[in-house]
Enzyme design. Structure first.
Site, mmCIF file in Angstrom:
data_model
loop_
_atom_site.group_PDB
_atom_site.id
_atom_site.type_symbol
_atom_site.label_atom_id
_atom_site.label_comp_id
_atom_site.label_asym_id
_atom_site.label_seq_id
_atom_site.Cartn_x
_atom_site.Cartn_y
_atom_site.Cartn_z
ATOM 1 N N LYS A 114 0.552 -1.530 -0.082
ATOM 2 C CA LYS A 114 0.016 0.349 -0.422
ATOM 3 C C LYS A 114 0.861 0.735 -0.046
ATOM 4 O O LYS A 114 0.411 1.940 -0.329
ATOM 5 C CB LYS A 114 -1.070 0.493 1.088
ATOM 6 C CG LYS A 114 -2.055 -0.532 1.099
ATOM 7 C CD LYS A 114 -3.041 -0.645 1.002
ATOM 8 C CE LYS A 114 -4.703 -1.000 1.342
ATOM 9 N NZ LYS A 114 -5.203 -1.912 0.078
ATOM 10 N N LYS A 196 -3.471 -10.916 -5.744
ATOM 11 C CA LYS A 196 -3.845 -11.990 -5.897
ATOM 12 C C LYS A 196 -5.601 -12.167 -6.344
ATOM 13 O O LYS A 196 -5.429 -10.365 -6.056
ATOM 14 C CB LYS A 196 -3.272 -11.426 -4.135
ATOM 15 C CG LYS A 196 -4.520 -13.145 -2.831
ATOM 16 C CD LYS A 196 -3.788 -12.277 -2.074
ATOM 17 C CE LYS A 196 -4.607 -11.205 -1.503
ATOM 18 N NZ LYS A 196 -5.431 -11.422 -0.008
ATOM 19 N N LYS A 199 -10.856 -9.107 -1.989
ATOM 20 C CA LYS A 199 -12.418 -9.049 -1.773
ATOM 21 C C LYS A 199 -12.169 -7.117 -1.885
ATOM 22 O O LYS A 199 -13.443 -6.889 -2.342
ATOM 23 C CB LYS A 199 -13.029 -9.210 -0.744
ATOM 24 C CG LYS A 199 -12.369 -8.881 0.502
ATOM 25 C CD LYS A 199 -12.852 -9.504 1.833
ATOM 26 C CE LYS A 199 -12.433 -10.235 2.682
ATOM 27 N NZ LYS A 199 -11.024 -10.015 3.550
HETATM 28 N N1 AQP Z 1 -6.796 -14.969 -2.654
HETATM 29 C C1 AQP Z 1 -6.564 -16.040 -2.614
HETATM 30 N N2 AQP Z 1 -6.296 -17.346 -2.562
HETATM 31 C C2 AQP Z 1 -6.302 -18.194 -1.015
HETATM 32 N N3 AQP Z 1 -6.320 -17.071 0.131
HETATM 33 C C3 AQP Z 1 -6.779 -16.240 0.289
HETATM 34 N N4 AQP Z 1 -7.334 -15.616 1.235
HETATM 35 C C4 AQP Z 1 -7.587 -13.958 0.872
HETATM 36 N N5 AQP Z 1 -7.163 -14.205 -0.070
HETATM 37 C C5 AQP Z 1 -7.258 -15.380 -1.177
HETATM 38 C C6 AQP Z 1 -7.588 -15.692 2.155
HETATM 39 O O1 AQP Z 1 -8.519 -15.792 2.804
HETATM 40 C C7 AQP Z 1 -8.573 -15.410 4.402
HETATM 41 C C8 AQP Z 1 -9.050 -13.867 4.522
HETATM 42 O O2 AQP Z 1 -8.286 -12.983 4.949
HETATM 43 P P1 AQP Z 1 -8.570 -11.181 5.232
HETATM 44 O O3 AQP Z 1 -10.093 -11.285 5.174
HETATM 45 O O4 AQP Z 1 -8.289 -11.282 6.585
HETATM 46 O O5 AQP Z 1 -7.669 -10.973 4.727
HETATM 47 P P2 AQP Z 1 -6.778 -10.981 3.536
HETATM 48 O O6 AQP Z 1 -6.347 -12.034 3.309
HETATM 49 O O7 AQP Z 1 -6.487 -9.904 3.477
HETATM 50 O O8 AQP Z 1 -8.402 -11.025 2.524
HETATM 51 P P3 AQP Z 1 -8.859 -10.707 1.324
HETATM 52 O O9 AQP Z 1 -9.321 -10.604 0.240
HETATM 53 O O10 AQP Z 1 -7.377 -9.950 -0.122
HETATM 54 O O11 AQP Z 1 -9.119 -8.880 1.500
HETATM 55 P P4 AQP Z 1 -8.587 -7.462 1.151
HETATM 56 O O12 AQP Z 1 -9.328 -7.093 0.137
HETATM 57 O O13 AQP Z 1 -9.860 -6.785 2.619
HETATM 58 O O14 AQP Z 1 -7.649 -7.126 1.719
HETATM 59 C C9 AQP Z 1 -7.490 -15.779 4.843
HETATM 60 O O15 AQP Z 1 -6.962 -16.657 5.177
HETATM 61 C C10 AQP Z 1 -6.812 -15.305 3.476
HETATM 62 O O16 AQP Z 1 -5.197 -16.056 3.354
#
Ligand code: AQP
Length: 332
Positions: A114, A196, A199
């Protein structure tokens, strides 16, 4: 008996990456380990490290909990709760900041990404959030934490913080181990397979959400970026887009990537993409039906209340002891 804990932040609409990398693995683990305890939470305090809209945050928080249930976690065997309903998370998060170095936080990839993008106005909580994440885990003395690949670095920091505390005050926190799936630990964006699937990113075409309808899913997978080789092979380095689709297929079917490849002798990618799209649409369709059942059953609040009460008692005791160890307040 081991304690297994995981969480997801309601910072956007849940994606296929979240399902494959985290939610479905948690469900599998629970089926495989009948003797263990399972704690699962919606990390709403983490979501607000980036600005969130009030009503949407509340809706997404319930949605994450409902989706876990829809995916098949056993509510009788899961302590399912909302992070902000247990104030000990924030309090231990602060205490652990006092055991975390600024340099460690600066090295966290999510923060570096970021900052590199030149994003300004990042909150200090976004910077210090790995200390809160450490608190989420060690507050419950979790033995194992199933997560996707992107959370590995945070888990390593959690282990360092727990070990640092233990070195200073004697064995007190369990040092947790990450459980990272062999297949599907990092599902990539369908339009940019170097990134990656996330969301909170604005990549509508590259991201499959758990609320997409069949037609949308078919379209997104058929238009996923691949390459001009034209042979279905699992080669993440040279055919990253295709390898991502093979990984998705493998994760949802239970086959290995090699077994998936052998089903599509080719030439061309269309038959494989169609089959992959069908598999994803079926899996998400089933999930959506069960999600509707969970919402209409009206049981979600009772499950979350029970989760809050059970987790709250464990958290209260552990935090009190941690404060005593540090020397805070009066001795009891
Ligand atoms: N692309 C991915 N492939 C496999 N696993 C994934 N996870 C997230 N993206 C993928 C796993 O989902 C869980 C969610 O974790 P989180 O909500 O705490 O945050 P994150 O890892 O930062 O997930 P996002 O979807 O990328 O959210 P944002 O965009 O808000 O940062 C974790 O176990 C993660 O590893």
């Amino acid at each position: 008996m081991k304690r297994i804990l995981s969480g997801i932040k309601p910072s956007g609409t849940l994606t296929l990456g979240n399902y494959i990398g985290a939610i479905s693995k948690f469900v599998e683990l629970q089926k495989k380990r009948p003797e263990d305890e399972f704690y699962l939470f919606v990390a709403d305090l983490h979501a607000i490290t980036i600005p969130q809209e009030t009503a949407l945050l509340r809706k997404r928080t319930r949605d994450v909990a409902a989706m876990y249930l829809a995916a098949g976690i056993d509510p009788e065997r899961t302590v399912l709760f909302i992070q902000s309903e247990i104030k000990e998370h924030a309090e231990l998060g602060y205490l652990l900041q006092c055991f975390t170095y600024i340099g460690e936080l600066e090295r966290m990839t999510q923060f570096k990404d970021k900052s590199k993008k030149g994003e300004t106005g990042l909150s200090s909580a976004f910077f210090s959030y790995p200390a809160l994440m450490a608190a989420d885990i060690i507050l419950y003395d979790a033995d194992y934490v199933p997560v996707g690949e992107d959370q590995k670095q945070h888990l390593e920091l959690t282990r360092d913080i727990a070990a640092r505390f233990n070195n200073r005050f004697g064995a007190f926190f369990t040092v947790p181990e990450p459980l990272i799936p062999e297949v599907g630990a990092r599902i990539m964006d369908l339009q940019d397979p170097t990134k990656k699937m996330s969301k909170s990113e604005d990549s509508d075409k590259g991201c499959i959400t758990l609320y997409d309808d069949r037609a949308t899913i078919m379209k997104k997978i058929r238009s996923a970026v691949t390459d001009s080789v034209g042979i279905v092979r699992f080669d993440p380095e040279n055919q990253p887009g295709l390898a991502n689709l093979i990984t998705i297929y493998a994760a949802l079917s239970g086959l290995s990537p090699a077994e998936v490849v052998s089903k599509f002798p080719g030439p061309g990618y269309a038959p494989f993409k169609d089959a992959c799209a069908d598999l994803v649409a079926d899996a998400i369709g089933t999930l959506q039906k069960r999600y509707e059942d969970v919402i209409s059953s009206g049981t979600l609040d009772a499950i979350l209340d029970r989760g809050r009460d059970v987790a709250g008692k464990v958290a209260f005791k552990k935090l009190e002891k941690a404060k005593q160890k540090i020397g805070l307040g009066r001795k009891r």
